[in-house]
Design an enzyme around this catalytic site. Structure first.
Site, mmCIF file in Angstrom:
data_model
loop_
_atom_site.group_PDB
_atom_site.id
_atom_site.type_symbol
_atom_site.label_atom_id
_atom_site.label_comp_id
_atom_site.label_asym_id
_atom_site.label_seq_id
_atom_site.Cartn_x
_atom_site.Cartn_y
_atom_site.Cartn_z
ATOM 1 N N SER A 24 -17.843 -4.350 -4.562
ATOM 2 C CA SER A 24 -18.715 -3.879 -3.491
ATOM 3 C C SER A 24 -20.162 -4.037 -3.940
ATOM 4 O O SER A 24 -20.448 -4.032 -5.147
ATOM 5 C CB SER A 24 -18.435 -2.400 -3.187
ATOM 6 O OG SER A 24 -19.431 -1.835 -2.356
ATOM 7 N N ASN A 54 -7.370 -5.278 -3.482
ATOM 8 C CA ASN A 54 -8.202 -4.701 -2.432
ATOM 9 C C ASN A 54 -8.046 -3.190 -2.290
ATOM 10 O O ASN A 54 -8.931 -2.537 -1.744
ATOM 11 C CB ASN A 54 -7.869 -5.379 -1.095
ATOM 12 C CG ASN A 54 -8.501 -4.672 0.082
ATOM 13 O OD1 ASN A 54 -9.708 -4.714 0.269
ATOM 14 N ND2 ASN A 54 -7.673 -3.993 0.875
ATOM 15 N N TYR A 57 -17.291 5.994 -6.678
ATOM 16 C CA TYR A 57 -17.024 4.694 -6.064
ATOM 17 C C TYR A 57 -17.937 3.621 -6.652
ATOM 18 O O TYR A 57 -17.483 2.543 -7.046
ATOM 19 C CB TYR A 57 -17.230 4.803 -4.553
ATOM 20 C CG TYR A 57 -16.949 3.535 -3.791
ATOM 21 C CD1 TYR A 57 -15.649 3.159 -3.486
ATOM 22 C CD2 TYR A 57 -17.996 2.725 -3.347
ATOM 23 C CE1 TYR A 57 -15.382 1.995 -2.768
ATOM 24 C CE2 TYR A 57 -17.745 1.572 -2.626
ATOM 25 C CZ TYR A 57 -16.443 1.210 -2.342
ATOM 26 O OH TYR A 57 -16.190 0.060 -1.637
ATOM 27 N N SER A 85 0.867 -1.178 0.000
ATOM 28 C CA SER A 85 0.000 0.000 0.000
ATOM 29 C C SER A 85 0.905 1.229 0.000
ATOM 30 O O SER A 85 2.127 1.115 -0.029
ATOM 31 C CB SER A 85 -0.937 0.020 1.210
ATOM 32 O OG SER A 85 -0.236 0.382 2.384
ATOM 33 N N LYS A 125 -16.727 0.325 -8.839
ATOM 34 C CA LYS A 125 -16.929 -1.045 -8.379
ATOM 35 C C LYS A 125 -17.757 -1.856 -9.389
ATOM 36 O O LYS A 125 -17.589 -3.069 -9.507
ATOM 37 C CB LYS A 125 -17.584 -1.050 -7.002
ATOM 38 C CG LYS A 125 -16.661 -0.512 -5.908
ATOM 39 C CD LYS A 125 -15.338 -1.270 -5.846
ATOM 40 C CE LYS A 125 -14.476 -0.841 -4.688
ATOM 41 N NZ LYS A 125 -13.207 -1.618 -4.584
#
Length: 258
Positions: free
Chosen positions: A148, A95, A165, A42, A169
Site C-alpha cells: 500500500s 492480498n 497497517y 479467505s 505494509k
C-alpha cells in the site's frame, strides 16, 4: 512471440488470498481473463463462491477454499489443493489484509499484533509454502504482494491513523525485496503493488467521511477503479514482467508524487 501473448497466463495456476472481495476479487477476475486457473481463499466462503461462480460463468476455472493465512496448516492445505486440482502453483497474489484505526498513543497492542499477523505473517507463510513448491518443481514462478502507499509514507492524521497497517505494509515491501533476491536463482520473481485509495469494504467508511480531503491529496483527482489495478497484476504475473523482480509498483493516481 506476439507482444500481446506476453501477457497471457494460459495453463498457469494463480492463488489469490482474500479473493472474495475488493481488490482481491478484481485481481482474481483479471488473472482468469488472462487465462489462469484461479484458486480463491479467505476466511469466509460465501464471497469466494460468488466470485468462483462468476469466473466459471465467463468460461474460466476456479476453486474456492477457506483459509486463515496466519495458520500454517490452512496455508499448506490451500497450496496442496491448488496443485492437486490444477497441477501446479505458478502465481501467488498475497492480498489478504487487516487494519485497525486509532491514534498511535491509543492503539491497542492486541490490535496492532492482529494486523501484523495477517499482513506480514500471512504474506510470509503463503510465500513460503508456494515458493517451496515452485522451487521443488524447478520451473520458476511469480509472487505479487499487495502492499500500500501506506507502507511508503506516513498517514494523514486528519483521516488515517493506522500505524499497525502502515508498519505492516512497509514490512511487506522489505519482504518483497528479500524474497526476490533469495529466490532469483530459482527463476521466481517477487514484486509488490502499492495501491492508493480504491473504494473497498475496508476503505469505504473513510472515503464516505473524508472524500473531499482525500481527493485533494490525489493529483489525478479521483479514486482508483478495478481497471486501474487489473492490468498491473496481470503484467507482474505474466512473462511480460519476467525481468522485473524486487520492485514495488505504485498505483495511486500520483498521490506519492507530491
Amino acid at each position: 512471440m506476439n507482444t500481446l501473448d506476453l501477457f497471457r497466463l494460459d495453463g498457469r495456476t494463480a492463488i489469490v488470498t482474500g479473493g472474495g472481495r475488493g481488490l482481491g476479487r478484481y485481481m482474481a477476475e483479471a488473472l482468469s481473463d488472462a487465462g489462469a486457473n484461479v484458486v480463491l481463499c479467505s476466511r469466509k466462503k460465501e464471497p469466494l463462491e460468488e466470485v468462483r461462480g462468476e469466473i466459471e460463468a465467463r468460461g474460466g476455472r476456479a476453486l474456492a477454499l477457506l483459509c486463515d493465512v496466519t495458520e500454517q496448516e490452512d496455508v499448506e492445505s490451500v497450496v496442496a489443493a491448488a496443485e492437486e486440482t490444477f497441477g501446479s502453483v505458478d502465481v501467488l497474489v498475497n492480498n489478504s489484509g487487516a487494519t485497525w484505526g486509532a491514534p498511535p498513543a491509543e492503539m491497542p497492542p492486541e490490535k496492532f499484533d492482529q494486523v501484523i499477523a495477517v499482513n506480514v505473517r500471512g504474506t510470509f507463510l503463503m510465500s513460503q509454502a508456494a515458493g517451496r513448491r515452485m522451487i521443488e518443481r524447478g520451473s520458476g514462478g511469480t509472487i505479487v504482494n499487495i502492499s500500500s502507499v501506506a507502507g511508503l509514507v506516513g498517514g494523514n492524521p486528519d483521516y488515517m491513523q493506522t500505524v499497525g497497517y502502515n508498519s505492516s505494509k512497509g514490512a511487506v515491501i522489505s519482504m518483497t525485496r528479500d524474497l526476490a533476491t533469495s529466490w532469483a536463482k530459482h527463476n521466481i520473481t517477487v514484486n509488490a503493488i502499492a495501491p492508493g485509495w480504491f473504494p473497498t469494504r475496508m476503505s469505504g467508511g473513510l472515503i464516505e467521511r473524508f472524500e473531499e480531503a482525500m481527493l485533494s491529496d490525489i493529483p489525478l483527482g479521483r479514486f482508483g477503479n478495478p481497471e486501474d489495478l487489473k492490468g498491473v497484476v496481470v503484467f507482474l504475473a505474466s512473462p511480460a514482467a519476467a525481468y522485473i523482480t524486487g520492485q514495488t509498483v505504485v498505483v495511486d493516481g500520483g498521490a506519492t508524487a507530491w
